[in-house]
Write an enzyme that holds these catalytic residues in place. Structure first.
Site, PDB file in Angstrom:
ATOM      1  N   CYS A   1       0.916  -0.976   0.047  1.00 28.20           N
ATOM      2  CA  CYS A   1       0.194   0.055  -0.024  1.00 28.20           C
ATOM      3  C   CYS A   1       0.848   1.141   0.096  1.00 28.20           C
ATOM      4  O   CYS A   1       1.143   1.934   0.911  1.00 28.20           O
ATOM      5  CB  CYS A   1      -0.901   0.075   1.340  1.00 28.20           C
ATOM      6  SG  CYS A   1      -1.895  -1.336   1.147  1.00 28.20           S
TER       7      CYS A   1
ATOM      8  N   TYR B   1      21.379  -7.714  -2.588  1.00 29.46           N
ATOM      9  CA  TYR B   1      20.845  -6.812  -1.752  1.00 29.46           C
ATOM     10  C   TYR B   1      19.120  -6.802  -2.124  1.00 29.46           C
ATOM     11  O   TYR B   1      18.862  -5.914  -2.025  1.00 29.46           O
ATOM     12  CB  TYR B   1      21.392  -5.437  -2.305  1.00 29.46           C
ATOM     13  CG  TYR B   1      23.070  -5.484  -1.888  1.00 29.46           C
ATOM     14  CD1 TYR B   1      23.435  -5.429  -0.633  1.00 29.46           C
ATOM     15  CD2 TYR B   1      23.868  -5.175  -2.943  1.00 29.46           C
ATOM     16  CE1 TYR B   1      24.719  -5.436  -0.188  1.00 29.46           C
ATOM     17  CE2 TYR B   1      25.176  -5.367  -2.766  1.00 29.46           C
ATOM     18  CZ  TYR B   1      25.624  -5.416  -1.212  1.00 29.46           C
ATOM     19  OH  TYR B   1      27.117  -5.304  -1.092  1.00 29.46           O
TER      20      TYR B   1
HETATM   21  N1  LLP Z   1      33.120  -4.754   1.630  1.00 34.33           N
HETATM   22  C1  LLP Z   1      32.583  -3.616   2.369  1.00 34.33           C
HETATM   23  C2  LLP Z   1      33.373  -2.888   3.464  1.00 34.33           C
HETATM   24  C3  LLP Z   1      31.303  -3.123   1.874  1.00 34.33           C
HETATM   25  O1  LLP Z   1      30.765  -2.172   2.715  1.00 34.33           O
HETATM   26  C4  LLP Z   1      30.497  -3.765   0.973  1.00 34.33           C
HETATM   27  C5  LLP Z   1      29.295  -3.098   0.779  1.00 34.33           C
HETATM   28  C6  LLP Z   1      31.223  -4.426   0.157  1.00 34.33           C
HETATM   29  C7  LLP Z   1      32.519  -5.173   0.333  1.00 34.33           C
HETATM   30  C8  LLP Z   1      30.548  -5.214  -0.973  1.00 34.33           C
HETATM   31  O2  LLP Z   1      30.345  -4.470  -2.115  1.00 34.33           O
HETATM   32  P1  LLP Z   1      29.634  -4.978  -3.475  1.00 34.33           P
HETATM   33  O3  LLP Z   1      30.843  -5.634  -3.963  1.00 34.33           O
HETATM   34  O4  LLP Z   1      28.523  -5.623  -2.930  1.00 34.33           O
HETATM   35  O5  LLP Z   1      29.407  -3.511  -4.148  1.00 34.33           O
HETATM   36  N2  LLP Z   1      22.482  -2.111  -0.235  1.00 34.33           N
HETATM   37  C9  LLP Z   1      23.013  -1.102  -1.454  1.00 34.33           C
HETATM   38  C10 LLP Z   1      24.786  -1.692  -1.292  1.00 34.33           C
HETATM   39  C11 LLP Z   1      25.292  -1.745  -0.158  1.00 34.33           C
HETATM   40  C12 LLP Z   1      26.667  -1.760  -0.188  1.00 34.33           C
HETATM   41  C13 LLP Z   1      27.227  -1.963   1.342  1.00 34.33           C
HETATM   42  N3  LLP Z   1      28.748  -2.319   1.222  1.00 34.33           N
HETATM   43  C14 LLP Z   1      22.586  -1.584  -2.521  1.00 34.33           C
HETATM   44  O6  LLP Z   1      21.541  -2.369  -2.814  1.00 34.33           O
HETATM   45  O7  LLP Z   1      23.025  -1.205  -3.565  1.00 34.33           O
END
Ligand code: LLP
Length: 433
Positions: A357, A386
């Site tokens: 909603c 995510y």
């Molecule tokens: N290492 C650290 C310390 C991090 O904070 C993150 C992601 C990663 C690795 C992994 O990053 P990746 O390879 O997945 O980009 N919720 C958001 C993304 C937040 C990412 C937070 N940190 C989204 O849905 O786009």
């Protein structure tokens, strides 16, 4: 179409050799489908991508998607694991994940979480602040334990991505700032405090990044810092530059491939070390999204279809912002596939809405799809990262089930939540009964 996706003889979308319409019937919708082969392929690419370095480590960022089953898969694939909470650490422990391969992150770890990590004996705690450093040292002394740590630094790099997922800039809640001198103070403090052993430095500049330049800037800044500390005699040997490699949500997204990204990092770190007269550090990277994102697809059943003459046609599905909050949170764009009629030729332009909603609960905007009718199955690819990990029970919608598919076989990773799960922790105060 990514991973093992194909169209079968029935004209249905198939993933991992499984007919998605059959999966939807068998497990219900919404349903998260994880393509095991696609995850394994990417893990393999990552494992190859840092070749040429003497020492390196691929650490999967569990925040993208972690279930006990996924932790078991990561263990089997031989990767290390980044966890950011007691909850993620607990899930990893349930999968008997080797603790020495766990990196414990987080910008505000509680004393309880630190104690848990120390008791489990995790490989590295990535310390985010002076407060945490002292807290950890106290806990270690009290429990007569020692621990290897990295310090999380903010290198002052702005990645071109959504501001909510930018983390490396100087104005950040994360880490010790290099520019502000806090990083140097952190290294000095860590070297004096008992029972902590500082092994290296870490940074993460952001997520869903499509170009190499911010990674280069981060490596340069981190290597400058390593040179400075090493000249001062600290001898840090580990450089963890976090995750962040972007993925394709729509055909328009133009991302780097894993090999290109990895080899670019290898080259950059090598050259940076040479230019500063430093030994080449051990290089760690922490991919989350790029390992699991494109391997995940969400299946929905089509319900109400509303034609607003001269405006648009809304197709409502049985999920939405509860299972994929990224559209309303970050304006993320996805595409859709009509899984139950992949070969249909007559098409129409639709806006796909969720069932919450809330007007903002939309998944796809103006997408051209085969003409849909209630009961059709709609697949939204690239939802492996995510989505489940950020899912909510808004409107008391039970969270979807998740299955893995591999060579024609499907198996449950997460059961569908039931109504009784939704109220399991609810209580009625005595006076209200
Ligand atoms: N290492 C650290 C310390 C991090 O904070 C993150 C992601 C990663 C690795 C992994 O990053 P990746 O390879 O997945 O980009 N919720 C958001 C993304 C937040 C990412 C937070 N940190 C989204 O849905 O786009």
């Amino acid at each position: 179409m990514t991973g093992t996706m194909t169209i079968n003889q029935a004209g249905h979308l198939e993933i991992g050799g499984c007919d998605t319409v059959t999966l939807a019937r068998q497990y219900g919708t919404p349903l998260y489908v994880m393509d095991e082969e696609a995850v394994r392929r990417r893990a393999e690419q990552y494992s190859q991508s840092l070749r040429g370095l003497e020492d390196s480590e691929i650490i999967y960022a569990g925040k993208a998607l972690l279930t006990v089953g996924i932790a078991a898969l990561v263990k089997q694939m031989g990767l290390s694991l980044d966890v950011v909470s007691g909850g993620e650490l607990y899930a990893a422990a349930q999968a008997q994940f080797p603790m020495e391969k766990i990196y414990f992150h987080g910008s505000n770890k509680s004393a309880h979480e630190l104690k848990m990590a120390v008791d489990y004996g995790v490989g590295r705690i990535v310390v985010d602040s002076l407060y945490e450093l002292e807290l950890l040292s106290d806990i270690l002394v009290q429990s007569n334990r020692e621990c290897d740590i990295l310090l999380r630094l903010t290198p002052g790099v702005e990645a071109h991505t959504h501001s909510h997922i930018q983390t490396g800039q100087s104005d950040s809640k994360f880490g010790f700032g290099i520019a502000t001198g806090q990083a140097k103070a952190g290294v000095e403090a860590a070297s004096k405090l008992p029972n902590v052993h500082l092994r290296g430095i870490h940074c993460h500049i952001g997520s869903q990044i499509f170009e190499v330049s911010p990674f280069k800037a981060a490596v340069e800044s981190m290597m400058d810092f390593l040179a400075e500390t090493n000249n001062a005699g600290y001898g840090l040997r580990e450089l963890d530059i976090g995750g962040g490699l972007g993925i394709r949500h729509t055909p328009e997204d133009d991302t780097l491939d894993i090999e290109e990204y990895g080899q670019f990092l290898v080259k950059t770190v090598r050259q940076a070390a040479q230019a500063r007269g430093l030994p080449i550090p051990k290089l760690m990277i922490e991919p989350g999204r790029s390992l699991v994102g494109e391997a995940g697809t969400t299946l929905y059943a089509v319900g109400t279809i509303k034609e607003l003459p001269g405006i648009r046609t809304y197709v409502s599905v049985d999920g939405g912002m509860g299972d994929n909050p990224r559209v309303s949170l970050y304006g993320a764009e996805y595409t859709g596939l009509a899984a139950s009629k992949m070969n249909a030729s007559e098409t129409k332009v639709y806006t796909v809405a969720g069932k919450c909603c809330e007007s903002g609960d939309k998944l796809l905007f103006d997408v051209e799809l085969p003409v849909l009718v209630p009961g059709d199955i709609l697949a939204v690819p690239a939802t492996g990262a995510y989505n489940y990990s950020m899912a909510s029970n808004y409107n008391m919608l039970p969270r979807p089930a998740m299955v893995s598919v591999y060579q024609g076989k499907s198996e449950l990773l997460v059961e569908r939540e039931q109504y009784h799960d939704l109220v399991r922790l609810h209580r009625i105060p005595e006076r209200w009964q």
